[in-house]
Design a protein around this motif. Structure first.
Motif, PDB file in Angstrom:
ATOM      1  N   GLN A 243      31.520 -31.554 -78.161  1.00 38.59           N
ATOM      2  CA  GLN A 243      31.131 -32.722 -77.371  1.00 38.59           C
ATOM      3  C   GLN A 243      31.632 -32.549 -75.943  1.00 38.59           C
ATOM      4  N   ILE A 244      30.765 -32.830 -74.955  1.00 38.24           N
ATOM      5  CA  ILE A 244      31.140 -32.735 -73.546  1.00 38.24           C
ATOM      6  C   ILE A 244      30.951 -34.105 -72.904  1.00 38.24           C
ATOM      7  N   TYR A 245      31.995 -34.583 -72.185  1.00 41.58           N
ATOM      8  CA  TYR A 245      31.969 -35.912 -71.582  1.00 41.58           C
ATOM      9  C   TYR A 245      32.254 -35.818 -70.084  1.00 41.58           C
ATOM     10  N   GLY A 246      31.654 -36.752 -69.350  1.00 43.00           N
ATOM     11  CA  GLY A 246      31.865 -36.852 -67.914  1.00 43.00           C
ATOM     12  C   GLY A 246      32.349 -38.229 -67.529  1.00 43.00           C
ATOM     13  N   PRO A 247      32.275 -38.579 -66.242  1.00 39.12           N
ATOM     14  CA  PRO A 247      32.807 -39.873 -65.781  1.00 39.12           C
ATOM     15  C   PRO A 247      32.164 -41.085 -66.443  1.00 39.12           C
ATOM     16  N   LYS A 248      30.912 -40.943 -66.913  1.00 38.25           N
ATOM     17  CA  LYS A 248      30.207 -42.075 -67.515  1.00 38.25           C
ATOM     18  C   LYS A 248      30.061 -41.955 -69.027  1.00 38.25           C
ATOM     19  N   GLY A 249      30.683 -40.935 -69.623  1.00 42.46           N
ATOM     20  CA  GLY A 249      30.605 -40.781 -71.070  1.00 42.46           C
ATOM     21  C   GLY A 249      29.969 -39.468 -71.467  1.00 42.46           C
ATOM     22  N   GLU A 250      29.268 -39.479 -72.592  1.00 48.46           N
ATOM     23  CA  GLU A 250      28.725 -38.235 -73.150  1.00 48.46           C
ATOM     24  C   GLU A 250      27.722 -37.576 -72.216  1.00 48.46           C
ATOM     25  N   GLU A 251      27.932 -36.280 -71.970  1.00 49.60           N
ATOM     26  CA  GLU A 251      26.982 -35.456 -71.232  1.00 49.60           C
ATOM     27  C   GLU A 251      26.094 -34.677 -72.190  1.00 49.60           C
ATOM     28  N   SER A 252      26.678 -34.163 -73.279  1.00 49.51           N
ATOM     29  CA  SER A 252      25.892 -33.414 -74.262  1.00 49.51           C
ATOM     30  C   SER A 252      26.671 -33.260 -75.555  1.00 49.51           C
ATOM     31  N   SER A 253      25.929 -32.985 -76.618  1.00 57.74           N
ATOM     32  CA  SER A 253      26.487 -32.687 -77.930  1.00 57.74           C
ATOM     33  C   SER A 253      25.863 -31.379 -78.398  1.00 57.74           C
ATOM     34  N   VAL A 254      26.688 -30.405 -78.760  1.00 59.40           N
ATOM     35  CA  VAL A 254      26.210 -29.062 -79.068  1.00 59.40           C
ATOM     36  C   VAL A 254      26.633 -28.668 -80.478  1.00 59.40           C
ATOM     37  N   GLN A 255      25.686 -28.145 -81.248  1.00 54.09           N
ATOM     38  CA  GLN A 255      25.987 -27.533 -82.539  1.00 54.09           C
ATOM     39  C   GLN A 255      25.980 -26.016 -82.344  1.00 54.09           C
ATOM     40  N   THR A 256      27.135 -25.381 -82.496  1.00 58.18           N
ATOM     41  CA  THR A 256      27.227 -23.940 -82.316  1.00 58.18           C
ATOM     42  C   THR A 256      26.803 -23.228 -83.594  1.00 58.18           C
ATOM     43  N   ASP A 257      26.504 -21.940 -83.480  1.00 55.65           N
ATOM     44  CA  ASP A 257      26.074 -21.181 -84.655  1.00 55.65           C
ATOM     45  C   ASP A 257      27.221 -20.481 -85.371  1.00 55.65           C
ATOM     46  N   TYR A 258      28.423 -20.543 -84.798  1.00 63.16           N
ATOM     47  CA  TYR A 258      29.613 -19.989 -85.433  1.00 63.16           C
ATOM     48  C   TYR A 258      30.757 -21.001 -85.320  1.00 63.16           C
ATOM     49  N   PRO A 259      31.749 -20.906 -86.206  1.00 64.07           N
ATOM     50  CA  PRO A 259      32.892 -21.828 -86.128  1.00 64.07           C
ATOM     51  C   PRO A 259      33.655 -21.683 -84.811  1.00 64.07           C
ATOM     52  N   ILE A 260      34.157 -22.804 -84.320  1.00 66.53           N
ATOM     53  CA  ILE A 260      34.857 -22.856 -83.031  1.00 66.53           C
ATOM     54  C   ILE A 260      36.349 -22.563 -83.225  1.00 66.53           C
ATOM     55  N   ILE A 261      36.869 -21.660 -82.391  1.00 68.65           N
ATOM     56  CA  ILE A 261      38.303 -21.405 -82.354  1.00 68.65           C
ATOM     57  C   ILE A 261      38.963 -22.312 -81.316  1.00 68.65           C
ATOM     58  N   LYS A 262      38.371 -22.342 -80.115  1.00 74.48           N
ATOM     59  CA  LYS A 262      38.931 -23.147 -79.032  1.00 74.48           C
ATOM     60  C   LYS A 262      37.838 -23.439 -78.020  1.00 74.48           C
ATOM     61  N   SER A 263      37.976 -24.553 -77.301  1.00 77.92           N
ATOM     62  CA  SER A 263      37.070 -24.867 -76.196  1.00 77.92           C
ATOM     63  C   SER A 263      37.897 -25.329 -74.999  1.00 77.92           C
ATOM     64  N   VAL A 264      37.449 -24.943 -73.794  1.00 79.12           N
ATOM     65  CA  VAL A 264      38.123 -25.352 -72.557  1.00 79.12           C
ATOM     66  C   VAL A 264      37.055 -25.771 -71.555  1.00 79.12           C
ATOM     67  N   ILE A 265      37.439 -26.629 -70.605  1.00 77.05           N
ATOM     68  CA  ILE A 265      36.457 -27.196 -69.681  1.00 77.05           C
ATOM     69  C   ILE A 265      36.946 -27.080 -68.238  1.00 77.05           C
ATOM     70  N   ALA A 266      35.992 -26.932 -67.308  1.00 74.31           N
ATOM     71  CA  ALA A 266      36.290 -26.884 -65.875  1.00 74.31           C
ATOM     72  C   ALA A 266      36.048 -28.256 -65.258  1.00 74.31           C
ATOM     73  N   SER A 267      36.436 -28.406 -64.005  1.00 75.43           N
ATOM     74  CA  SER A 267      36.428 -29.727 -63.367  1.00 75.43           C
ATOM     75  C   SER A 267      35.032 -30.247 -63.075  1.00 75.43           C
ATOM     76  N   GLN A 268      33.991 -29.396 -63.158  1.00 74.00           N
ATOM     77  CA  GLN A 268      32.623 -29.869 -62.974  1.00 74.00           C
ATOM     78  C   GLN A 268      31.846 -29.939 -64.289  1.00 74.00           C
TER      79      GLN A 268
END
Length: 390
Positions: A125-150
């Protein structure tokens, strides 16, 4: 009728005029000195005052279960749990919220943007100043996720015999997809992204003939990085030292935390080692902000004491103190060190002086920094309070 001064009288007049001017200048300088001393004294008193209590500025009822976790966000906080997330301002007003179902949610925050992913599963799940930007279903299990300021988000995915480093835009569109082969590249341990989203650092561990080696790799996905194979602009081997944590502590500075050593790199375009240090005691915790790097080291001579050491980005020790404070949380807030437990709160200035020492009658779950001098958000089982030191 005009008065004509004779030469002796004119000379006396000029002398008195200069004396008067000199006296005015002296009085002005004395006034400025006195004002500076007063202002300096007031600043010193305020800046070195020791606090033992706080006042509640605003308070409102807490409505979630004990499993929710809280993080500083903007002027308020984010509440995250396995079934949803909510951003709140310092007055308790909801900014945005969303629901989802995750078994093991992990979160990263940069500025106004937030990513939440289900570790071991496939939801991002990715969120911005107004809430949800997108929801993504990946094709492999997630180990870690990190986000940049934009809002650009990088996800580390675990495949069968191979792993993937995948960039997503805040809208959920794939931007970069790079595979790694475990028998050649090793197993992923950690990664971190720069605030501007153009630089990435990873830590991979490899096992060969019974020997372990750890390598950190630097990527640059700006136009400069296109001149390098696979956008790799540098790498560093830690040999048999495991590096479980790599962090961009600011946009151009990376710290690699090993089991018994650490290294700090500058990476404007390509990495440059700023300094490195081997630690004599076992690392218990690491903490940092954009200007400092801190360690809690186990005291080899005591089972209850810890050594807290803080470095600036030039490698100079700016804080070194032994403590028996049984903390549950430790962090840096500007030029101050915050330690909290369920019943006690301790704040040090980096010059070693105690700024705050307080005991709570009721258990406290979280204390988060808030905008404004000496202001914090305090969370217990019943209420969420904005408080100010007094």
């Amino acid at each position: 009728m005009a008065v004509i001064l004779e030469k002796p009288e004119l000379r006396i007049y000029e002398i008195r005029k200069r004396q008067h001017h000199k006296m005015v200048v002296i009085l002005l300088l004395l006034s400025l000195i006195v004002a500076a001393v007063l202002i300096g004294g007031i600043y010193y008193t305020i800046n070195n005052k020791k606090y033992t209590s706080y006042e509640v500025l605003h308070s409102y009822q807490k409505k979630d279960t004990g499993s929710a976790r809280y993080y500083a966000y903007g002027s308020g906080y984010i509440r995250m749990s396995r079934d949803g997330i909510m951003a709140v301002d310092k007055s308790g007003n909801q900014i945005w919220n969303d629901t989802y179902q995750m078994k093991d949610p992990q979160m990263d925050i940069k500025g106004d943007y937030v990513c939440v992913s289900d570790r071991g599963s496939k939801l991002l799940q990715i969120y911005g100043p107004k809430g949800e930007e997108s929801s993504v279903q990946t094709d492999y299990p997630i180990i870690k996720s990190v986000i940049a300021s934009q809002g650009v988000t990088v996800v580390l995915l675990s495949g069968k015999g191979e792993d993937f480093i995948r960039y997503y835009s805040k809208e959920g569109k794939r931007l970069v997809d790079r595979g790694t082969v475990e028998k050649d590249d090793g197993f992923p341990v950690d990664m971190s992204i720069s605030s501007d989203g153009t630089k990435l650092v990873t830590s991979f561990v490899n096992f060969s003939k019974g020997n372990m080696s750890n390598k950190i790799t630097f990527f640059n996905f700006s136009n400069l990085g296109k001149n390098y194979i696979d956008n790799i602009v540098g790498a560093s081997n830690f040999e048999q030292t495991l590096v479980p944590d790599v962090e961009f502590i600011n946009n151009n500075t990376v710290c690699a935390f090993g089991d018994d050593k650490f290294r700090v790199y500058s990476i404007d375009k390509t990495p440059e080692l700023l300094f490195k240090n081997a630690l004599k005691s076992q690392i218990k915790n690491v903490f940092y902000n954009e200007n400092y790097i801190g360690f809690v080291l186990r005291d080899n001579e005591s089972s209850t004491d810890n050594q807290i050491v803080i470095y600036n980005l030039k490698g100079k020790v700016v804080f070194d103190k032994k403590t028996d404070f049984d903390y549950s949380s430790i962090s840096l807030n500007g030029e101050e060190l915050l330690l909290t437990s369920s019943r006690d709160w301790l704040i040090y200035k980096l010059n070693g002086k105690v700024r705050m020492s307080c005991h709570f009658d009721n258990e406290i779950a979280y204390i988060l920094p808030a905008p404004g001098r000496n202001r914090f958000i305090m969370i217990n089982d019943q209420t969420i309070d904005e408080v100010k030191l007094k």
